[in-house]
Design a protein around this motif. Structure first.
Motif, PDB file in Angstrom:
ATOM      1  N   ILE A  53      68.935  31.851  42.265  1.00 58.89           N
ATOM      2  CA  ILE A  53      69.223  32.091  40.852  1.00 58.89           C
ATOM      3  C   ILE A  53      68.088  32.754  40.077  1.00 58.89           C
ATOM      4  N   LEU A  54      66.868  32.669  40.564  1.00 52.31           N
ATOM      5  CA  LEU A  54      65.731  33.227  39.832  1.00 52.31           C
ATOM      6  C   LEU A  54      65.384  34.622  40.332  1.00 52.31           C
ATOM      7  N   THR A  55      64.996  35.474  39.415  1.00 51.19           N
ATOM      8  CA  THR A  55      64.529  36.798  39.820  1.00 51.19           C
ATOM      9  C   THR A  55      63.161  36.655  40.471  1.00 51.19           C
ATOM     10  N   ASP A  56      62.713  37.689  41.142  1.00 50.02           N
ATOM     11  CA  ASP A  56      61.453  37.597  41.882  1.00 50.02           C
ATOM     12  C   ASP A  56      60.260  38.152  41.099  1.00 50.02           C
ATOM     13  N   ILE A  57      60.279  37.971  39.778  1.00 49.74           N
ATOM     14  CA  ILE A  57      59.140  38.428  38.980  1.00 49.74           C
ATOM     15  C   ILE A  57      57.872  37.716  39.435  1.00 49.74           C
ATOM     16  N   LYS A  58      56.773  38.385  39.270  1.00 50.42           N
ATOM     17  CA  LYS A  58      55.469  37.813  39.610  1.00 50.42           C
ATOM     18  C   LYS A  58      54.853  37.266  38.323  1.00 50.42           C
ATOM     19  N   THR A  59      54.499  35.999  38.349  1.00 53.73           N
ATOM     20  CA  THR A  59      53.941  35.293  37.195  1.00 53.73           C
ATOM     21  C   THR A  59      52.528  34.843  37.514  1.00 53.73           C
ATOM     22  N   LEU A  60      51.659  34.899  36.511  1.00 51.29           N
ATOM     23  CA  LEU A  60      50.368  34.241  36.630  1.00 51.29           C
ATOM     24  C   LEU A  60      50.440  33.007  35.738  1.00 51.29           C
ATOM     25  N   TYR A  61      50.411  31.858  36.372  1.00 50.35           N
ATOM     26  CA  TYR A  61      50.495  30.570  35.681  1.00 50.35           C
ATOM     27  C   TYR A  61      49.084  30.071  35.408  1.00 50.35           C
ATOM     28  N   ILE A  62      48.798  29.747  34.154  1.00 52.52           N
ATOM     29  CA  ILE A  62      47.504  29.146  33.804  1.00 52.52           C
ATOM     30  C   ILE A  62      47.668  27.643  33.970  1.00 52.52           C
ATOM     31  N   ASP A  63      47.088  27.114  35.023  1.00 51.57           N
ATOM     32  CA  ASP A  63      47.197  25.694  35.331  1.00 51.57           C
ATOM     33  C   ASP A  63      46.317  24.861  34.409  1.00 51.57           C
ATOM     34  N   ASP A  64      45.208  25.437  33.983  1.00 49.75           N
ATOM     35  CA  ASP A  64      44.265  24.686  33.145  1.00 49.75           C
ATOM     36  C   ASP A  64      43.332  25.685  32.473  1.00 49.75           C
ATOM     37  N   LEU A  65      43.122  25.513  31.185  1.00 50.63           N
ATOM     38  CA  LEU A  65      42.172  26.342  30.442  1.00 50.63           C
ATOM     39  C   LEU A  65      41.382  25.400  29.549  1.00 50.63           C
ATOM     40  N   CYS A  66      40.065  25.489  29.607  1.00 52.33           N
ATOM     41  CA  CYS A  66      39.221  24.585  28.828  1.00 52.33           C
ATOM     42  C   CYS A  66      37.971  25.309  28.367  1.00 52.33           C
ATOM     43  N   VAL A  67      37.561  24.980  27.162  1.00 51.07           N
ATOM     44  CA  VAL A  67      36.274  25.416  26.632  1.00 51.07           C
ATOM     45  C   VAL A  67      35.478  24.152  26.309  1.00 51.07           C
ATOM     46  N   VAL A  92      51.560  22.798  28.269  1.00 52.79           N
ATOM     47  CA  VAL A  92      50.611  22.090  27.413  1.00 52.79           C
ATOM     48  C   VAL A  92      51.243  20.754  27.036  1.00 52.79           C
ATOM     49  N   TRP A  93      50.448  19.703  27.112  1.00 50.41           N
ATOM     50  CA  TRP A  93      50.936  18.374  26.748  1.00 50.41           C
ATOM     51  C   TRP A  93      51.098  18.299  25.237  1.00 50.41           C
ATOM     52  N   SER A  94      52.186  17.724  24.786  1.00 48.52           N
ATOM     53  CA  SER A  94      52.444  17.633  23.348  1.00 48.52           C
ATOM     54  C   SER A  94      51.386  16.795  22.638  1.00 48.52           C
ATOM     55  N   LEU A  95      50.695  15.928  23.347  1.00 46.59           N
ATOM     56  CA  LEU A  95      49.630  15.131  22.742  1.00 46.59           C
ATOM     57  C   LEU A  95      48.424  15.989  22.359  1.00 46.59           C
ATOM     58  N   ASN A  96      48.317  17.182  22.923  1.00 45.59           N
ATOM     59  CA  ASN A  96      47.165  18.047  22.706  1.00 45.59           C
ATOM     60  C   ASN A  96      47.494  19.090  21.637  1.00 45.59           C
ATOM     61  N   GLU A  97      47.561  18.630  20.401  1.00 44.14           N
ATOM     62  CA  GLU A  97      47.991  19.484  19.300  1.00 44.14           C
ATOM     63  C   GLU A  97      47.053  20.662  19.075  1.00 44.14           C
ATOM     64  N   SER A  98      45.752  20.468  19.257  1.00 43.14           N
ATOM     65  CA  SER A  98      44.825  21.582  19.045  1.00 43.14           C
ATOM     66  C   SER A  98      45.049  22.668  20.089  1.00 43.14           C
ATOM     67  N   ALA A  99      45.356  22.279  21.326  1.00 41.69           N
ATOM     68  CA  ALA A  99      45.654  23.275  22.357  1.00 41.69           C
ATOM     69  C   ALA A  99      46.952  24.012  22.031  1.00 41.69           C
ATOM     70  N   MET A 100      47.945  23.278  21.550  1.00 43.44           N
ATOM     71  CA  MET A 100      49.210  23.943  21.195  1.00 43.44           C
ATOM     72  C   MET A 100      48.981  24.957  20.081  1.00 43.44           C
ATOM     73  N   ARG A 101      48.196  24.601  19.074  1.00 43.10           N
ATOM     74  CA  ARG A 101      47.901  25.547  17.995  1.00 43.10           C
ATOM     75  C   ARG A 101      47.149  26.765  18.538  1.00 43.10           C
ATOM     76  N   PHE A 102      46.197  26.526  19.438  1.00 39.94           N
ATOM     77  CA  PHE A 102      45.445  27.633  20.034  1.00 39.94           C
ATOM     78  C   PHE A 102      46.385  28.590  20.767  1.00 39.94           C
ATOM     79  N   TYR A 103      47.252  28.055  21.614  1.00 45.17           N
ATOM     80  CA  TYR A 103      48.152  28.915  22.379  1.00 45.17           C
ATOM     81  C   TYR A 103      49.122  29.656  21.472  1.00 45.17           C
ATOM     82  N   GLU A 104      49.612  28.998  20.440  1.00 49.06           N
ATOM     83  CA  GLU A 104      50.484  29.678  19.481  1.00 49.06           C
ATOM     84  C   GLU A 104      49.736  30.810  18.784  1.00 49.06           C
ATOM     85  N   SER A 105      48.455  30.587  18.468  1.00 51.82           N
ATOM     86  CA  SER A 105      47.671  31.647  17.814  1.00 51.82           C
ATOM     87  C   SER A 105      47.439  32.831  18.747  1.00 51.82           C
ATOM     88  N   CYS A 106      47.539  32.593  20.055  1.00 48.53           N
ATOM     89  CA  CYS A 106      47.403  33.670  21.043  1.00 48.53           C
ATOM     90  C   CYS A 106      48.725  34.398  21.270  1.00 48.53           C
TER      91      CYS A 106
END
Length: 158
Positions: free
Chosen positions: A84-98, A131-145
């Motif tokens: 059912i899924l197309t064969d697109i190539k994805t780069l998944y970010i498993d973890d990003l931290c500063v 992103v875990w919903s408990l990590n609101e600052s990370a969610m805001r960061f990703y949305e800003s990106c």
């Protein structure tokens, strides 16, 4: 501050491990029912193997003294011959931290943009992450990106 972003090397393991602990504590504080405290996500042997794996590239942001200030763990994903899924190539970010001591200096944004550029060079269709919903600052960061929800995981604790 001068920042270089590059593939991780064995010499970066201590800095990466320190940041992995910071991430663990964010998750443990938010969900102690799921995340243990005071443990390592990877053994040194596992981390060393990951650093060498071209299918799971790890990028680090380092300063002039080669101190690791941030990282991005990535994984190439592709569903070839799926029903059912197309064969697109994805780069998944498993973890990003500063590092919490240098947040707000746009290091995360630089890391993310580097990952995007790398994904384009590798002919990826998209970049995804969770992103875990408990990590609101990370969610805001990703949305800003410019990231938008692709799917939402839900739970009912019994």
């Amino acid at each position: 501050m001068n920042i270089e972003i590059r593939r991780a090397k064995e010499k970066d393991m201590e800095g990466i491990n320190n940041l992995l602990c910071q991430v663990l504590m964010v998750h443990h504080k938010g969900r102690p029912d799921l995340f243990k405290a005071d443990c390592k996500k990877y053994t040194d042997e596992e981390l060393s193997t990951l650093i060498q794996d071209d299918e799971r590239p790890i990028f680090v942001a380092v300063n002039n003294d080669n101190e690791v200030l941030g990282y991005a763990f990535c994984i190439f994903q592709q569903h070839k011959n799926d029903n059912i899924l197309t064969d697109i190539k994805t780069l998944y970010i498993d973890d990003l931290c500063v590092d919490e001591n240098v947040r707000g200096q746009h290091i995360g944004k630089k890391l993310y943009e580097y990952v995007l550029s790398f994904a384009r060079e590798q002919a990826c269709y998209n970049v995804t992450l969770n992103v875990w919903s408990l990590n609101e600052s990370a969610m805001r960061f990703y949305e800003s990106c410019g990231l938008v929800p692709q799917k939402i995981g839900m739970e009912k604790i019994l």
